[in-house]
Design an enzyme around this catalytic site. Sequence first.
Site, PDB file in Angstrom:
ATOM      1  N   HIS A   1       4.379  39.640 -35.682  1.00  0.00           N
ATOM      2  CA  HIS A   1       4.244  40.668 -36.724  1.00  0.00           C
ATOM      3  C   HIS A   1       3.165  40.142 -37.899  1.00  0.00           C
ATOM      4  CE1 HIS A   1       7.867  42.139 -34.550  1.00  0.00           C
ATOM      5  NE2 HIS A   1       7.414  43.326 -34.740  1.00  0.00           N
TER       6      HIS A   1
ATOM      7  N   GLU B   1      -0.081  50.281 -24.905  1.00  0.00           N
ATOM      8  CA  GLU B   1      -1.188  49.978 -25.819  1.00  0.00           C
ATOM      9  C   GLU B   1      -2.539  49.988 -24.716  1.00  0.00           C
ATOM     10  OE1 GLU B   1       1.305  47.757 -25.668  1.00  0.00           O
ATOM     11  OE2 GLU B   1       2.185  48.146 -27.702  1.00  0.00           O
TER      12      GLU B   1
END
Lengths: 324, 412, 393
Positions: free
Chosen positions: A129, A59
């Site tokens: 999540h 990322e």
Amino acid sequence: MQMNLLQAVNNALDLAMASQSKMICFGEDVGHFGGVFRATSGLQEKYGRERCFNTPLCEQGIIGFANGLAAQGSVAVAEIQFGDYIFPAFDQIVNESAKFRYRSGNEFNVGGLTIRTPYGGGIAGGLYHSQSPEAYFTHTPGLKVVVPRNPYQAKGLLLAAIRDPNPVLFLEPKRIYRASVGEVPEGDYELPLGKAELVREGSDVTLLAWGAQMEAIEKAAELAQAEGISCEIIDLRSLQPWDADTVCDSVIKTGRLVVNHEAPRTSGFGAEIVATVQERCFLHLESPITRVTGLDTPFPLVHEAEYMPDHLKTFEAIKQAVRF
Amino acid sequence: MFKEFMLPDLGEGIVECELVEWLVKEGDLVVEDQPIADVMTDKALVQIPAVHPGSISKLYYKVGELARVGAPLFAIEIEQAVVADSVANAVEAIATEVAEKVVETPEAGALIEVSDTQSGKAVASPAVRRMARELGVNIAEVPGSGEKGRVYKEDLFAFSGNSSVSALPGQVARVTGQGESSHKEPLRGVQAAMAKQMSLSVTTIAHFTMSDQIDLTELTAMKRALAAEIEQPKLTLMPFMIKALSVALAEFPILNSHLHEEPQEIEFFHHHHIGVAVDTPQGLLVPVLRHVEDSSVLSLAHQLSELLADARAGKLSRAQLSGSTFTVSNVGAIGGTTATPIINYPESAILAVGRIQRLPRFDANDKVVARQIADISWSADHRIIDGATMAKFSNRFIQLLQQPSNLLINLR
Amino acid sequence: MTEAGYTTAARTSEFAFVAQESLAIPMFSVLAQDGTACCGADLSVVEQTVALRIYQAMLFTRVLDERMVAAQRQGRISFYLTSTGEEAASVASAAALSDQDMLMAQYREQGALALRGFSSEQFMNQLFSNELDLGKGRQMPVHYGCKALHYMTVSSPLATQIPQAVGYAYGQKLAAGEHVTLCYFGEGAASEGDFHAALNFAAVLRAPVIFFCRNNGYAISTPAEEQYAGDGIAARGVGYGLQTIRVDGNDALAVYLATQKARAYAIEHCAPVLIEAMSYRLGAHSTSDDPSGYRSKDEEQKWREYDPLVRLRAWLYRQQWWSEAEDKALDESLRAEMLAAMKVAEKIPKPKLRELVTDVYDTPSVELRRQQEDLEQHLKRYPEHYPRTAGRA
């Protein structure tokens, strides 16, 4: 035509790529596969591997790379696979993207950058999540933060975000990616950033949320309606900058405000709203402004239903505000 | 036993799947975990196995149709109840027990009264809202005297409607085992304000009281003659008395002053703002007639009737309730003759007018005649006003009213 | 370059880039697919009890995975993730360690936990998030952790455990307990910054840590060739100054032997080792994924021929340490055991509501207690809407 929120995002990306040859979209699994949620489906086939591709699984690399692309003048649309995984890129976003223009005296900027990421709970995603990280980013001057509530909004806001001359973090409510379906114009259109939308007029209490939580407050408003309480509903849409005028006008009218967000209560974006509204509407408040939020815990798995600031908790808050 | 199999969410937030293929047909016998169908989400092709053994009694979709998550996909007739082992039995028992323990709580407050919002919302600080609540007043109905109709505490005091100042439910503390009192009520609202104001006055001001009588026979006759001429407002003696008071005050400014403690100084006023004590449903309120020195008696009569109407309707604003320089209490309207009125701090004197009575008096020829007599009682602040000053002032006031022509020549 | 590096570097006027191909790292391999020794390996060093322990844990893992994929399709659990095709890598590496060595896993190493003795009941309790789950039902299925078995609780963010493993191992070194930490991760996670930080720290600070990369060819849909250029993950170990070995990850014995050597080295030299185990993810990334969107059935079929279970079983048959009848019996008993364990676990109540607020801090804050009380009041009002707790505090 009828689209779900994912298709609307995909459609917006498609139109943006068609209208700007400099636009590039990338991230983990976004290329041939079309992203784990399929938001980038078909884009590699249509625009080639050079403009839509997989990146290595990193990322900080994705956003660092995107910052460079945008600084060079390209239009960079980076996907972070889940909002929960944005933190390795935190330095690149808050210290680089947000400050590029300011620190260089506008010699350089990354205005062409848009970061898309799915956020939020309700899909049995547990700790990693389900998070709603918006408040970390609204605390950073130089970034815009946008959250759509439905397909029509998603398409118009994403097109505006991509073309906005500032870096924009575009948070997509994954819970309603497929569940939210609606009429979406096929053509190119933009919706304004920084403007809240009055979704429904009412007189007794103002309900404010964004993204997937709009459903919760709309359901709560229906329950309240049955009890004779008239709710005004506002979708904030943009969290940074946010439209305090629309919110305060409504609160001056209704005298009451209930803010709903999924993120934990302490230092959630609701706190910012409450502070501003009490400053500007002090003499008009009929009751304390309340927040219906997640708890100050990590996002749980098994107790997800209990954790969520759902329509029933909102309904209770409405009743308390009106009865105060 | 007939059991429907509900299509689970096979991914993250899937709402429907395409039915690709049925691997069984209705009537087939299947075993546990036997594949029943292939379905296609927008993410994956997935094979669904049976949970229970039995015979397939219904397939809910045709190949190619979209199956909804959470809706039945197929139904199965379970041949035999699967014999649960002892652990599972124990677990079932625990679960049942837990379920039975759930307390039914009635829905709190089934009906909510929403304030009528046609009148708009109040503009007020939370502190004022709290006070309104304690007074049992709907603040939305209180006319505010501030900018944009902002409601101040004084506006609340001035307000009364059909709302009473009775204790709110649950705020009355029952006391048992004490024969003396039936219950206790907290002091609040106008009562509390009065208590505070009067304590301050009595502990600060060195009160003395002086009483006298006024013969109002002539004034009454004059008023009656005027009342025949004037339809509105209904003429009373009060505007005459207040005008007389103003004329007297102009000659004795010390009685229209405030004594300040820190630093010690006397503040004199050119204007005569006369407070008139009124009994209202909320209790004692003192609306103010402003600039009496510049007002005609008729104008005072108009103002007074408006003030009284507002006071009784609970519509007094903060402006109407503040700024008096001298106060008159017409206690006689209710009853009583002499009184020892307490000065409206920080003023320096107060007048209480008693009941007007028809009493026998001697005239100039020692003949007994019927006269309209009222008792008046003055209280003054002995720190700055002595008895002689008070008596002279009182005499002047009496003179102005006993011969109304005196009043006439002093009108500006 | 330090002055020492400057003065010790060999000098040349011949211009040449260091060719990246110059480091062609071979793959350590001892067992052919038919169960015979390959490359002239001596397999007599492998003990029967160890070999059987490895195989049985691999089979346990295979059966567990099949059971749970079906359970997810039946709507019994929301999510699952198999390690099919990679059982040798996790099971055999764990078998080469002391059971007191620390394991820090990514999320596809259930085999290592099975080898350590995590029971079918314990697996099921985690997968069904019931009140017996050691993790108190807070994480998604497959995020196992067990202090008693020295298995660090798994977290979803990738590569975060790699630098943590370096710190853990450094602490073990100071405690002089003759233990190592072994850290599992995939070739995708090796792209994260945390991986690079970890290797550099480990080498510089001399931590007895074994980095075990399962290179299974895919990070969800992204194939290895889109993940990195150059000679895999092993070449990076060399670059950071680590002892490095590449091993056939589908060869249980090669993995076992390589990890044994790595552990001995790490303890003796107080230094890190990198093992890159080459393998293939036969299953989907998870139950939310469908590989047919990014790879062919032919490719998968080709890799089935390298099945690590088949390979080790063939060797065990040849050794006459194991028979087809024993294998069939074990397979059936494992299936029955999993089914029974699942049916019990799914009926055990979910954790009580109070577990929502415990462990955020050592004791809940005043504010959190307040939030908990509010929530309890709310649930009492609407018990039917919250079936998992239904008013149970």
